[in-house]
Every structure is written in C-alpha cells, then in structure tokens.
Write an enzyme that holds these catalytic residues in place. Structure first.
Site, PDB file in Angstrom:
ATOM      1  N   TYR A  44      -2.426   2.090   5.945  1.00 25.27           N
ATOM      2  CA  TYR A  44      -3.210   2.852   5.710  1.00 25.27           C
ATOM      3  C   TYR A  44      -4.516   2.139   4.669  1.00 25.27           C
ATOM      4  O   TYR A  44      -5.575   2.688   4.611  1.00 25.27           O
ATOM      5  CB  TYR A  44      -3.161   4.225   5.009  1.00 25.27           C
ATOM      6  CG  TYR A  44      -2.415   5.171   6.209  1.00 25.27           C
ATOM      7  CD1 TYR A  44      -3.058   6.025   6.893  1.00 25.27           C
ATOM      8  CD2 TYR A  44      -0.886   5.086   6.177  1.00 25.27           C
ATOM      9  CE1 TYR A  44      -2.190   6.891   7.895  1.00 25.27           C
ATOM     10  CE2 TYR A  44      -0.423   5.723   7.089  1.00 25.27           C
ATOM     11  CZ  TYR A  44      -1.041   6.640   7.953  1.00 25.27           C
ATOM     12  OH  TYR A  44      -0.257   7.550   8.736  1.00 25.27           O
ATOM     13  N   GLU A 113     -15.481  -4.307  -4.982  1.00 23.72           N
ATOM     14  CA  GLU A 113     -14.905  -2.855  -5.107  1.00 23.72           C
ATOM     15  C   GLU A 113     -15.358  -2.415  -6.559  1.00 23.72           C
ATOM     16  O   GLU A 113     -15.637  -3.137  -7.368  1.00 23.72           O
ATOM     17  CB  GLU A 113     -13.892  -2.558  -4.592  1.00 23.72           C
ATOM     18  CG  GLU A 113     -13.612  -2.601  -3.062  1.00 23.72           C
ATOM     19  CD  GLU A 113     -12.197  -2.549  -2.555  1.00 23.72           C
ATOM     20  OE1 GLU A 113     -11.860  -2.134  -1.463  1.00 23.72           O
ATOM     21  OE2 GLU A 113     -11.284  -2.652  -3.493  1.00 23.72           O
ATOM     22  N   ARG A 289     -12.119   3.407 -11.196  1.00 23.20           N
ATOM     23  CA  ARG A 289     -11.720   4.792 -10.535  1.00 23.20           C
ATOM     24  C   ARG A 289     -11.329   5.927 -11.396  1.00 23.20           C
ATOM     25  O   ARG A 289     -11.887   6.883 -10.890  1.00 23.20           O
ATOM     26  CB  ARG A 289     -10.352   4.399  -9.645  1.00 23.20           C
ATOM     27  CG  ARG A 289     -10.778   3.866  -8.312  1.00 23.20           C
ATOM     28  CD  ARG A 289      -9.437   3.771  -7.403  1.00 23.20           C
ATOM     29  NE  ARG A 289     -10.050   2.903  -6.449  1.00 23.20           N
ATOM     30  CZ  ARG A 289      -8.954   2.312  -5.549  1.00 23.20           C
ATOM     31  NH1 ARG A 289      -7.671   2.485  -5.957  1.00 23.20           N
ATOM     32  NH2 ARG A 289      -9.569   1.309  -4.605  1.00 23.20           N
ATOM     33  N   HIS A 350      -3.766   8.831  -4.963  1.00 17.86           N
ATOM     34  CA  HIS A 350      -3.706   7.700  -4.335  1.00 17.86           C
ATOM     35  C   HIS A 350      -2.607   6.958  -4.608  1.00 17.86           C
ATOM     36  O   HIS A 350      -2.182   6.073  -3.692  1.00 17.86           O
ATOM     37  CB  HIS A 350      -5.061   7.347  -4.426  1.00 17.86           C
ATOM     38  CG  HIS A 350      -5.518   6.172  -3.673  1.00 17.86           C
ATOM     39  ND1 HIS A 350      -5.458   6.021  -2.263  1.00 17.86           N
ATOM     40  CD2 HIS A 350      -5.723   4.567  -4.048  1.00 17.86           C
ATOM     41  CE1 HIS A 350      -5.942   4.729  -1.968  1.00 17.86           C
ATOM     42  NE2 HIS A 350      -5.964   4.032  -2.813  1.00 17.86           N
ATOM     43  N   ARG A 385      -5.323   1.063 -12.099  1.00 15.16           N
ATOM     44  CA  ARG A 385      -5.266  -0.040 -11.325  1.00 15.16           C
ATOM     45  C   ARG A 385      -6.562  -0.449 -10.625  1.00 15.16           C
ATOM     46  O   ARG A 385      -7.364   0.248 -10.331  1.00 15.16           O
ATOM     47  CB  ARG A 385      -4.442  -0.036  -9.877  1.00 15.16           C
ATOM     48  CG  ARG A 385      -4.407  -0.757  -8.969  1.00 15.16           C
ATOM     49  CD  ARG A 385      -3.384  -0.699  -7.811  1.00 15.16           C
ATOM     50  NE  ARG A 385      -4.010   0.608  -7.044  1.00 15.16           N
ATOM     51  CZ  ARG A 385      -4.425   0.436  -6.102  1.00 15.16           C
ATOM     52  NH1 ARG A 385      -4.899  -1.017  -5.374  1.00 15.16           N
ATOM     53  NH2 ARG A 385      -5.058   1.622  -5.201  1.00 15.16           N
TER      54      ARG A 385
HETATM   55  P1  FAD Z   1       4.657   1.209   1.490  1.00 10.49           P
HETATM   56  O1  FAD Z   1       3.937   0.272   2.592  1.00 10.49           O
HETATM   57  O2  FAD Z   1       4.357   2.461   1.291  1.00 10.49           O
HETATM   58  O3  FAD Z   1       6.159   1.220   2.318  1.00 10.49           O
HETATM   59  C1  FAD Z   1       7.273   1.966   1.869  1.00 10.49           C
HETATM   60  C2  FAD Z   1       8.253   1.720   2.562  1.00 10.49           C
HETATM   61  O4  FAD Z   1       9.550   2.297   2.315  1.00 10.49           O
HETATM   62  C3  FAD Z   1       8.291   2.521   4.144  1.00 10.49           C
HETATM   63  O5  FAD Z   1       8.878   1.604   5.165  1.00 10.49           O
HETATM   64  C4  FAD Z   1       9.083   3.780   4.107  1.00 10.49           C
HETATM   65  O6  FAD Z   1       9.582   4.133   5.277  1.00 10.49           O
HETATM   66  C5  FAD Z   1      10.260   3.224   3.372  1.00 10.49           C
HETATM   67  N1  FAD Z   1      11.039   4.261   2.526  1.00 10.49           N
HETATM   68  C6  FAD Z   1      10.454   5.136   1.645  1.00 10.49           C
HETATM   69  N2  FAD Z   1      11.700   5.896   1.199  1.00 10.49           N
HETATM   70  C7  FAD Z   1      12.727   5.379   1.834  1.00 10.49           C
HETATM   71  C8  FAD Z   1      13.947   5.988   1.912  1.00 10.49           C
HETATM   72  N3  FAD Z   1      14.422   6.922   1.024  1.00 10.49           N
HETATM   73  N4  FAD Z   1      14.962   5.322   2.769  1.00 10.49           N
HETATM   74  C9  FAD Z   1      14.385   4.353   3.594  1.00 10.49           C
HETATM   75  N5  FAD Z   1      13.148   3.775   3.442  1.00 10.49           N
HETATM   76  C10 FAD Z   1      12.092   4.324   2.640  1.00 10.49           C
HETATM   77  N6  FAD Z   1      -4.038  -1.236  -2.025  1.00 10.49           N
HETATM   78  C11 FAD Z   1      -4.875  -2.606  -1.949  1.00 10.49           C
HETATM   79  O7  FAD Z   1      -4.439  -3.252  -2.481  1.00 10.49           O
HETATM   80  N7  FAD Z   1      -6.038  -2.485  -1.118  1.00 10.49           N
HETATM   81  C12 FAD Z   1      -6.500  -1.520  -0.207  1.00 10.49           C
HETATM   82  O8  FAD Z   1      -7.318  -1.574   0.280  1.00 10.49           O
HETATM   83  C13 FAD Z   1      -5.748  -0.223  -0.359  1.00 10.49           C
HETATM   84  N8  FAD Z   1      -6.216   0.779   0.546  1.00 10.49           N
HETATM   85  C14 FAD Z   1      -5.422   1.886   0.522  1.00 10.49           C
HETATM   86  C15 FAD Z   1      -5.689   2.916   1.163  1.00 10.49           C
HETATM   87  C16 FAD Z   1      -4.864   4.023   1.376  1.00 10.49           C
HETATM   88  C17 FAD Z   1      -5.284   5.187   2.258  1.00 10.49           C
HETATM   89  C18 FAD Z   1      -3.519   4.230   0.508  1.00 10.49           C
HETATM   90  C19 FAD Z   1      -2.776   5.339   0.874  1.00 10.49           C
HETATM   91  C20 FAD Z   1      -3.152   3.008  -0.163  1.00 10.49           C
HETATM   92  C21 FAD Z   1      -4.062   2.129  -0.170  1.00 10.49           C
HETATM   93  N9  FAD Z   1      -3.864   0.784  -1.038  1.00 10.49           N
HETATM   94  C22 FAD Z   1      -4.557  -0.057  -1.089  1.00 10.49           C
HETATM   95  C23 FAD Z   1      -2.449   1.016  -1.709  1.00 10.49           C
HETATM   96  C24 FAD Z   1      -1.555   0.066  -1.092  1.00 10.49           C
HETATM   97  O9  FAD Z   1      -1.723   0.340   0.239  1.00 10.49           O
HETATM   98  C25 FAD Z   1       0.098   0.426  -1.212  1.00 10.49           C
HETATM   99  O10 FAD Z   1       0.216   0.439  -2.831  1.00 10.49           O
HETATM  100  C26 FAD Z   1       1.083  -0.587  -0.572  1.00 10.49           C
HETATM  101  O11 FAD Z   1       0.654  -0.683   0.549  1.00 10.49           O
HETATM  102  C27 FAD Z   1       2.526  -0.101  -1.001  1.00 10.49           C
HETATM  103  O12 FAD Z   1       3.194  -1.043  -0.255  1.00 10.49           O
HETATM  104  P2  FAD Z   1       4.624  -1.040  -0.500  1.00 10.49           P
HETATM  105  O13 FAD Z   1       5.302  -1.866   0.510  1.00 10.49           O
HETATM  106  O14 FAD Z   1       5.065  -1.063  -1.828  1.00 10.49           O
HETATM  107  O15 FAD Z   1       5.078   0.617   0.182  1.00 10.49           O
HETATM  108  C1  SIN Z   2      -9.992   1.307  -1.048  1.00 13.58           C
HETATM  109  O1  SIN Z   2     -10.202   0.915   0.223  1.00 13.58           O
HETATM  110  O2  SIN Z   2     -10.880   2.226  -1.512  1.00 13.58           O
HETATM  111  C2  SIN Z   2      -8.682   1.367  -1.548  1.00 13.58           C
HETATM  112  C3  SIN Z   2      -8.559   0.080  -2.228  1.00 13.58           C
HETATM  113  C4  SIN Z   2      -7.217   0.103  -3.133  1.00 13.58           C
HETATM  114  O3  SIN Z   2      -6.914   1.309  -3.301  1.00 13.58           O
HETATM  115  O4  SIN Z   2      -7.020  -0.583  -3.686  1.00 13.58           O
END
Ligand code: FAD
Ligand code: SIN
Length: 526
Positions: A44, A113, A289, A350, A385
C-alpha cells in the site's frame, strides 16, 4: 508435522522478502505469511523510498531531517548508518527489477515530503509499494531455495519455555528461539518449524485503531509474540497518525492521500478556506507529520467538523493525473475529481515507530531471533518517523541481518526436543461473534482514549476497559481450538496494552506522544 529449514522468515513484506532473497544464496529459506503473499503494508506504500541521490542533497541533510522529525529521540549512530547505506540498497532494489520514475534527462524524478529539506524520494508513480512488493514476490517465487507458505499463521515463537523451563523473565539474557508454531489455515493443522535463525518481519499494528491506513493484517502479531516470549519491546507510545487519509467513514483501510501530493504543492485548508497550517508551523502543510496531524485534529475539534480539505485544484491537472494516477482514479470513483474538487481528509493510524528492540544487525534480545521492518525498533525513527524512511530502513536492516545470520546459522544446531503443538481445546459456536465484538471494542478503546491527544485519565480508562477484554479473551483462548482471528485479537490486546502502558509512563509530550497533562517535553517545563 515438522519442517526444518535454515532460515525461518515470518512475513512477506519488503523486510521479509528482502532478507529471504539474500539468505537464499546460502541456505534454505521458509517464508510464512498469514494471508496472501502480496497482502502486506508494503503493497500500500505510495509516496516512495528516501535516499540521497544527487546534489544539492547530502547525507548530512538527510540525517538532520530524520533527527529533527524524530524530535531528538533517534539513535544518531543508527540514523547515520541507515542514511549512508541507503543508496547501495536502492541500487540493489533496481537490480532486482524495481522501477523508479525518471525524468526526461534520465535522472530519477525525486519527490519531496513533509519535513524533508530536499527532493530525495524515489517513487513509482503513487504506487511505489505495489511495485516493490510485486517485484520481490516474483523473484522470491522463482528462487529455488525459497519456499513460501501462504495462509500460514505464526502463533508463537518457540523458546526454552516450550521445553518446560519455568520462570523465564524479561531479565533473562539467554532466552533462545528455536523456531515457531505455525497454523496452516487451509490444512487446519499446526506445524512446528525448526530453524537455527528466525526472522520476525510481521509489520505494523494499525489495526488496533478504528481508522487506519493499514490493511487488516496489521495486528502487531510479531511484537505480541516476542513480548509473550519475554523479549524486549520499546517505544510503543509513538504511534504515527498520517495527517491525510481520505475521509470515507467505515472504509478499512482508509485510503491514503500521499504526503507527496503536499510535496507537489497541495495545501491543507479548513472549511472557512483558511490555510490553517501557517498558524501552527512555519513549514505550513509540509511540517512534520506529528505537527500536521495534531493541527488537523485541533481544527476538526474546535470547528466541530469531521474533516479538513486538501486542495490541489490550483495545480496543473495533467501533471496531477500523470504523477498521482492511483489517487486520481480512486477519488474519481467516489465522485471527487481532484483536479477540480477539494479532497476531504482526516488523520488515520499509520505507522508504529516502536516495536521489538534490536541492535544494528537486527538481533533482538532473544538469541537466534532477528526482527526487522515495521515490527522492529531500531532507533532510526525516534519519537516520530520521517516520511519514506520506513521502506529504506527495512532494506538496510534486511541486508545487515542477512549478513549476520548467514555468518552463524551453520554453527547452530536445531533443537529437536521441542514438542509438537498441544491440540487440546474445543470449538464454540458463539466464539466468532464474541471475537468480532471484542475486536471492535479494542479498536474503539484505542481510538477514543489512546489517539493523537492523550491524558492520564483517558489512558487509565483505556487500561481498565482493555483488562476486561483481556481476561475474557484469555479465557476463551484456553478453552478453544486455535483460530487466526482469536490469535489476532489476543495480539491486538497485547499491543494495545503495551501502547497504553508505555504512554502512561511518559510524563512529557514528545514527538508523536502528546498528553494534555504534560504538554511540554521534559526539561522544558516552567
Ligand atoms: P509488511 O509489509 O506489513 O508485511 C508484514 C507481513 O507479515 C505480511 O506478509 C503478513 O502476512 C505477515 N504476518 C503478520 N503477522 C503474521 C503472523 N502472525 N503469521 C504469519 N505472517 C504474519 N513507508 C515508506 O517508507 N514510504 C511510503 O511511501 C509509505 N507509504 C505507506 C502507505 C500506506 C498506506 C501504509 C499503510 C504504509 C506506508 N508506509 C510507507 C509504511 C511502510 O509501507 C511499512 O512500514 C512497510 O511496508 C512495512 O514493511 P514490513 O515488511 O515490515 O511489513
Ligand atoms: C505517504 O505517501 O504519504 C506515506 C509515506 C510514508 O508513510 O512514509
């Protein structure tokens, strides 16, 4: 059933898959994801990924912006490390096949940003996360050393506790992780996965709030698992509310209106047409933010309104459609043409800055257990952050933890004495309705009492309400067969408890934690 692997990775977002692709060059990797492999917060992400690319940007400026956004609570050594390693990790993502937008002259089209002093956000339109997720999944699926188990829910990590050792406390420094119990949700069985190294990459916990940009999977499972196993968790009071999610009551997740749109020139205004951000901060709509979210919250409360507006009607229409096609289309489907109409926006939960405490190699306080990505607390984000610093943190720590884990996994023996999961329990007809109701109650407690603005009284009330649901849920858990929904509810209660407890202990306002009882930062009261 037992699975033995060289690296167990829990989570298939950017953190889990970036680690898996590196570790797979050295051994067998098993990736478990509780839902479809693509359903992650990563998918997302809109705005992009921050890294210093060209003059006049410098590492020093990126470090400075991160420290300022973090309100002086970051670990500066970690900030310097992440910022300086970021460009190499970006180059690797590009090698993996991730495409970032370029300008006609061939240079990357960098975005800006809130609280960034320079243009340094690499992006793929307004769908950067989708591009990264899709590319990493494709490469992981093709890799002969990576097995992906979708719809597999990690219930608990396995430690000495499961060998019968009693009285394990958080002060114990030799807790070891032997793997995890994982429920195969389609096969209705619990698998014991044994591994010399386990990586927690379970993402954030936005789902503990009613209004969130996070998908449903974000229930803080990894943090709760590690806390129950007596690992160290920190900084949970710092929950980031994104200032601008699309006002659309009841939508889950709330659709994000990227901060990059403000970087592109969009302006926040209230219903009186006032550019109110200038009253709160000289950086206006592009202030950090925490400041923007609190200002919007204040405008909504004092004016008695449900949202404020983001105005981009003064910007070039073709440029808007070109740079933000995802947002343009989404809003248009709801009857809002962003080139002509103002966008109603509200803050939404978020990002979680705190989490599982780790060192600079991603090692947690539990031996053989690493944590990276949003479930971890590295010290990079401090009390708030900086936008687009999350995706880059994930890939920098995937690299460092993979190097560390690869250097030791061969010298660690699997713990074969681990018993299989105890299946005792019954199923209850009323279980689902109870779980669903409690789920909503947790979200309502957290949103009403532990949101953007807090007080001692609100936190106390939240804790006493949550304790009732905790007792009811533990009772149900002891009697019932395992279900993903019940496990998630337990984890959400656990995470909610940690946020409330840590918020209650912080007698000051710092970054994302704002209390009306302690409106100033410690040391600045008068
Ligand atoms: P995730 O990508 O959330 O992956 C989590 C994984 O863990 C999933 O596969 C899930 O199934 C698995 N999981 C969870 N619990 C269990 C369990 N009990 N058993 C097995 N599997 C499990 N950050 C930026 O730097 N730039 C951006 O532009 C940005 N935009 C964003 C926009 C949105 C709408 C959102 C919601 C977040 C945004 N962020 C952004 C933040 C960033 O996307 C997330 O912090 C980052 O993607 C997290 O990655 P991750 O790999 O840690 O977790
Ligand atoms: C956004 O695109 O505004 C989200 C960026 C982020 O959460 O780092």
């Amino acid at each position: 059933m037992r699975i033995r692997t060289d690296f167990l990775v829990i989570g298939s977002g950017i953190a889990g898959l970036a680690f898996a692709l590196k570790a797979a060059a050295h051994g067998k990797v098993t990736v478990v994801a509780k839902s479809a492999v693509e359903e992650t917060n990563t998918r997302y992400a809109q705005g992009g990924i921050a890294a210093v690319m060209y003059d006049p940007d410098t590492f020093e400026k990126h470090v400075h912006d991160t420290l300022i956004a973090g309100d002086g609570f970051c670990n500066e050594e970690v900030v310097r490390m992440v910022v300086s390693e970021a460009p190499e990790r970006i180059a690797e993502l590009i090698e993996e096949g991730v495409e970032f937008d370029k300008r006609p002259d061939g240079l990357f089209d960098l975005g800006k940003e809130g609280a960034h002093s320079e243009y340094r956000i690499l992006h793929h339109k307004d769908n950067t996360g989708g591009m990264i997720q899709h590319t990493l999944v494709r490469n992981a699926r093709r890799h002969p050393n990576i097995t992906i188990l979708e719809n597999h829910f990690a219930i608990e990590i396995i430690t000495q506790h499961h060998l019968g050792e009693q009285n394990i406390t958080r002060a114990k420094t030799d807790i070891q992780c032997y793997g995890a119990y994982v429920a195969d949700l389609k096969g209705n069985k619990v698998i014991t996965i044994l591994s010399p190294v386990t990586l927690m990459a379970t993402g954030g916990a936005g789902s503990v709030y009613q209004t969130t940009t996070n998908p449903e999977i974000a229930t803080g499972d990894g943090i709760a698992m590690v806390y129950r196993a007596k690992g160290l968790v920190e900084n949970m009071e710092f929950v980031q509310f994104h200032p601008t999610s699309l006002y659309n009551p009841g939508a889950r997740p709330q659709f994000l209106i990227t901060e990059a749109l403000r970087g592109y020139g969009a302006i926040l205004i209230n219903s009186a047409g006032e550019k109110f951000m200038n009253r709160y901060d000289q950086r206006g709509s592009l202030a950090p933010r925490d400041i923007v979210a609190r200002a919007i919250d204040n405008e909504m409360k004092t004016r008695g309104e449900d949202y404020v507006y983001l105005d981009c009607t003064h910007l070039d229409a073709a440029g808007l459609r070109e740079h933000f096609p995802n947002i343009y289309e989404h809003c248009l489907r709801l009857g809002i043409d962003i080139t002509m109409n103002m966008i109603p926006v509200v803050p939404a939960a978020h990002y979680l800055c705190g989490g599982i405490k780790v060192d600079m190699s991603g090692r947690s306080s539990i031996d053989r257990l690493y944590a990276i990505g949003e479930c971890s607390s590295t010290g990079l984000h401090g009390a708030n952050r900086l936008a687009s610093n999350s995706l880059i943190e994930a890939v920098v720590y995937a690299h460092r933890s993979a190097i560390d884990a690869v250097s030791r996994f061969r010298s660690i023996r699997l713990e074969e004495r681990v018993p299989d999961w105890n299946y005792e329990g019954t199923s209850h007809n009323e279980e689902m309705v109870l779980i669903t109701q409690s789920y909503r109650e947790v979200q309502s407690i957290m949103s009403n009492y532990v949101g953007i603005v807090r007080s001692d009284l609100r936190l106390q009330r939240a804790l006493s309400r949550l304790e009732i649901i905790y007792r009811e849920t533990e009772d149900l858990y002891k009697k019932s067969y395992i279900s993903a929904r019940l496990c998630e509810l337990r984890n959400m209660i656990n995470v909610g408890y940690l946020i409330i407890k840590m918020a209650s202990k912080r007698h000051e306002s710092l970054g994302l934690h704002y209390s009306i009882d302690y409106p100033r930062r410690k040391g600045t009261e008068f």
